[in-house]
Design a protein around this motif. Structure first.
Motif, PDB file in Angstrom:
ATOM      1  N   HIS A   1      -3.615  -5.432 -23.057  1.00 19.91           N
ATOM      2  CA  HIS A   1      -2.978  -5.093 -21.772  1.00 19.91           C
ATOM      3  C   HIS A   1      -1.452  -5.072 -21.845  1.00 19.91           C
ATOM      4  O   HIS A   1      -0.839  -4.059 -21.564  1.00 19.91           O
ATOM      5  CB  HIS A   1      -3.463  -6.111 -20.719  1.00 19.91           C
ATOM      6  CG  HIS A   1      -3.002  -5.843 -19.331  1.00 19.91           C
ATOM      7  ND1 HIS A   1      -3.522  -6.513 -18.240  1.00 19.91           N
ATOM      8  CD2 HIS A   1      -2.075  -5.006 -18.826  1.00 19.91           C
ATOM      9  CE1 HIS A   1      -2.936  -6.087 -17.132  1.00 19.91           C
ATOM     10  NE2 HIS A   1      -2.041  -5.174 -17.467  1.00 19.91           N
ATOM     11  N   GLY A   2      -0.829  -6.192 -22.207  1.00 19.22           N
ATOM     12  CA  GLY A   2       0.628  -6.220 -22.210  1.00 19.22           C
ATOM     13  C   GLY A   2       1.184  -7.623 -22.280  1.00 19.22           C
ATOM     14  O   GLY A   2       0.519  -8.545 -22.770  1.00 19.22           O
TER      15      GLY A   2
ATOM     16  N   VAL B   1       9.125 -13.519 -12.637  1.00 17.45           N
ATOM     17  CA  VAL B   1       7.992 -13.139 -13.483  1.00 17.45           C
ATOM     18  C   VAL B   1       8.114 -11.667 -13.849  1.00 17.45           C
ATOM     19  O   VAL B   1       8.284 -10.819 -12.966  1.00 17.45           O
ATOM     20  CB  VAL B   1       6.635 -13.379 -12.772  1.00 17.45           C
ATOM     21  CG1 VAL B   1       5.474 -12.963 -13.671  1.00 17.45           C
ATOM     22  CG2 VAL B   1       6.495 -14.839 -12.356  1.00 17.45           C
ATOM     23  N   ILE B   2       8.048 -11.360 -15.145  1.00 15.08           N
ATOM     24  CA  ILE B   2       8.132  -9.985 -15.662  1.00 15.08           C
ATOM     25  C   ILE B   2       6.819  -9.628 -16.334  1.00 15.08           C
ATOM     26  O   ILE B   2       6.289 -10.408 -17.123  1.00 15.08           O
ATOM     27  CB  ILE B   2       9.275  -9.848 -16.692  1.00 15.08           C
ATOM     28  CG1 ILE B   2      10.621 -10.258 -16.095  1.00 15.08           C
ATOM     29  CG2 ILE B   2       9.348  -8.417 -17.224  1.00 15.08           C
ATOM     30  CD1 ILE B   2      11.751 -10.319 -17.120  1.00 15.08           C
ATOM     31  N   HIS B   3       6.316  -8.442 -16.036  1.00 14.42           N
ATOM     32  CA  HIS B   3       5.104  -7.941 -16.692  1.00 14.42           C
ATOM     33  C   HIS B   3       5.391  -6.559 -17.256  1.00 14.42           C
ATOM     34  O   HIS B   3       5.938  -5.701 -16.551  1.00 14.42           O
ATOM     35  CB  HIS B   3       3.953  -7.882 -15.695  1.00 14.42           C
ATOM     36  CG  HIS B   3       2.706  -7.229 -16.228  1.00 14.42           C
ATOM     37  ND1 HIS B   3       2.231  -7.453 -17.511  1.00 14.42           N
ATOM     38  CD2 HIS B   3       1.837  -6.349 -15.657  1.00 14.42           C
ATOM     39  CE1 HIS B   3       1.125  -6.745 -17.695  1.00 14.42           C
ATOM     40  NE2 HIS B   3       0.870  -6.065 -16.595  1.00 14.42           N
ATOM     41  N   THR B   4       5.051  -6.326 -18.530  1.00 12.01           N
ATOM     42  CA  THR B   4       5.317  -5.037 -19.178  1.00 12.01           C
ATOM     43  C   THR B   4       4.083  -4.516 -19.905  1.00 12.01           C
ATOM     44  O   THR B   4       3.179  -5.283 -20.245  1.00 12.01           O
ATOM     45  CB  THR B   4       6.473  -5.147 -20.198  1.00 12.01           C
ATOM     46  OG1 THR B   4       6.074  -6.036 -21.255  1.00 12.01           O
ATOM     47  CG2 THR B   4       7.750  -5.660 -19.546  1.00 12.01           C
ATOM     48  N   HIS B   5       4.104  -3.191 -20.145  1.00 11.49           N
ATOM     49  CA  HIS B   5       3.060  -2.510 -20.917  1.00 11.49           C
ATOM     50  C   HIS B   5       3.682  -1.783 -22.108  1.00 11.49           C
ATOM     51  O   HIS B   5       3.304  -0.663 -22.409  1.00 11.49           O
ATOM     52  CB  HIS B   5       2.366  -1.432 -20.068  1.00 11.49           C
ATOM     53  CG  HIS B   5       1.476  -1.930 -18.990  1.00 11.49           C
ATOM     54  ND1 HIS B   5       0.982  -1.091 -18.015  1.00 11.49           N
ATOM     55  CD2 HIS B   5       0.977  -3.158 -18.731  1.00 11.49           C
ATOM     56  CE1 HIS B   5       0.225  -1.777 -17.181  1.00 11.49           C
ATOM     57  NE2 HIS B   5       0.207  -3.045 -17.587  1.00 11.49           N
TER      58      HIS B   5
ATOM     59  N   THR C   1       1.805  -4.150 -26.161  1.00  7.32           N
ATOM     60  CA  THR C   1       0.391  -3.862 -25.990  1.00  7.32           C
ATOM     61  C   THR C   1      -0.299  -3.757 -27.342  1.00  7.32           C
ATOM     62  O   THR C   1      -1.460  -4.150 -27.500  1.00  7.32           O
ATOM     63  CB  THR C   1       0.193  -2.572 -25.179  1.00  7.32           C
ATOM     64  OG1 THR C   1       0.909  -2.685 -23.942  1.00  7.32           O
ATOM     65  CG2 THR C   1      -1.269  -2.326 -24.869  1.00  7.32           C
ATOM     66  N   GLY C   2       0.433  -3.237 -28.345  1.00  2.98           N
ATOM     67  CA  GLY C   2      -0.128  -3.166 -29.692  1.00  2.98           C
ATOM     68  C   GLY C   2      -0.492  -4.533 -30.227  1.00  2.98           C
ATOM     69  O   GLY C   2      -1.602  -4.753 -30.733  1.00  2.98           O
ATOM     70  N   VAL C   3       0.419  -5.493 -30.103  1.00  7.01           N
ATOM     71  CA  VAL C   3       0.139  -6.851 -30.576  1.00  7.01           C
ATOM     72  C   VAL C   3      -0.942  -7.498 -29.711  1.00  7.01           C
ATOM     73  O   VAL C   3      -1.766  -8.272 -30.211  1.00  7.01           O
ATOM     74  CB  VAL C   3       1.418  -7.701 -30.592  1.00  7.01           C
ATOM     75  CG1 VAL C   3       1.110  -9.174 -30.864  1.00  7.01           C
ATOM     76  CG2 VAL C   3       2.387  -7.166 -31.646  1.00  7.01           C
ATOM     77  N   SER C   4      -0.981  -7.156 -28.421  1.00  4.86           N
ATOM     78  CA  SER C   4      -2.013  -7.727 -27.548  1.00  4.86           C
ATOM     79  C   SER C   4      -3.407  -7.284 -27.976  1.00  4.86           C
ATOM     80  O   SER C   4      -4.403  -7.925 -27.634  1.00  4.86           O
ATOM     81  CB  SER C   4      -1.766  -7.334 -26.087  1.00  4.86           C
ATOM     82  OG  SER C   4      -2.216  -6.017 -25.808  1.00  4.86           O
TER      83      SER C   4
END
Length: 263
Positions: A182-183, A117-121, A126-129
């Motif tokens: 958020h991301g 599992v990968i989580h990024t900011h 984050t812009g599209v989020s």
């Protein structure tokens, strides 16, 4: 903010304290951290990438809170339970960030088919989020995402264990998720699959931000039939989604840049 770091283990090198299978997993995961750093998807010491320990479905490997991604090695990864209890601590004077096992532990627990599992900011992710429209079919990279992308509304920093069920429900049966405001999240059965997922999602977000610079009315959306034809490729050729060839090439690049991730 920090979880309890646990009791320091014996001073033997990490490679001697784990099985051959776990060591191989540690080396692979450390390489993945270096790749995410190399492609600029990091946020200082924030975020996490986790990997299920082979043969130990309730244990995951995770970074120590305080290391930059290009400092992560096979030896300085923590082994923890899905609830954040330390099983094996590396020889570092750093603890854990609770958000790592709130988000990642929930996914690993609910989805035994997913091992990474990968989580990024990232700025683009984050812009599209933060866009009401979500991810749009304005690029081939967006089309190569299989359509089962989840969305999760922002509830504040992920410190609340009660949010775990909602994370999992938002992910559904897919491997990718946009955390609103958020991301990004990308998951996979392997490091290769998870990386190709986050890379394509990140590139799709970058391309969308660029395409929408002239306004959404000026953005050219992919026709539904073209979108379906492109996504059909992933069904007919599953190796494209697995990212195996890209992974091998990336390992060679990481080896040329700095092989210390294997230590």
């Amino acid at each position: 903010m920090l979880a309890t770091a646990g009791t320091r283990d014996a001073s033997a090198p990490m490679r001697e304290r784990v099985s051959a299978e776990e060591w191989a997993a540690r080396v692979e995961l450390a390489a993945l951290y270096r790749m995410v750093h190399h492609f600029g998807m990091t946020d200082l010491i924030a975020n996490h990438i986790t990997m299920r320990v082979p043969g130990e479905p309730d244990h995951i490997l995770i970074n120590a809170y305080g290391l930059m991604y290009d400092e992560v090695t096979a030896s300085n990864l923590y082994k923890i339970t899905l609830d954040g209890d330390v099983v094996l601590r590396p020889d570092v004077d750093l603890g854990l960030n609770i958000t790592g096992y709130v988000i990642h532990g929930a996914i690993h627990q609910a989805r035994p088919d997913l091992h990474v599992v990968i989580h990024t900011h990232s700025a683009a992710g984050t812009g599209v989020s933060g866009m009401k429209c979500g991810l749009l079919p304005v690029s081939q990279h967006a089309a190569l995402i299989d359509g089962r992308i989840g969305y999760h509304d922002y509830e504040g920093a992920a410190f609340n264990l009660d949010e775990r069920e909602r994370f999992v429900a938002s992910l559904g049966s897919g491997n990718l998720m946009i955390l609103r405001n958020h991301g990004l999240i990308a998951c996979g059965q392997s490091c290769a699959e998870a990386f190709i997922g986050i890379y394509r999602l990140e590139m799709a977000c970058k391309m969308q931000v660029a395409a929408l610079a002239g306004g959404i009315d000026n953005a050219l959306m992919m026709p539904p039939e073209a979108l379906e034809n492109t996504r059909r490729i992933l069904i007919d050729h599953p190796e494209i989604g697995a990212g195996t060839l890209q992974w091998r090439a990336l390992l060679r690049r990481m080896e040329r840049i700095d092989p210390s991730w294997k230590e």
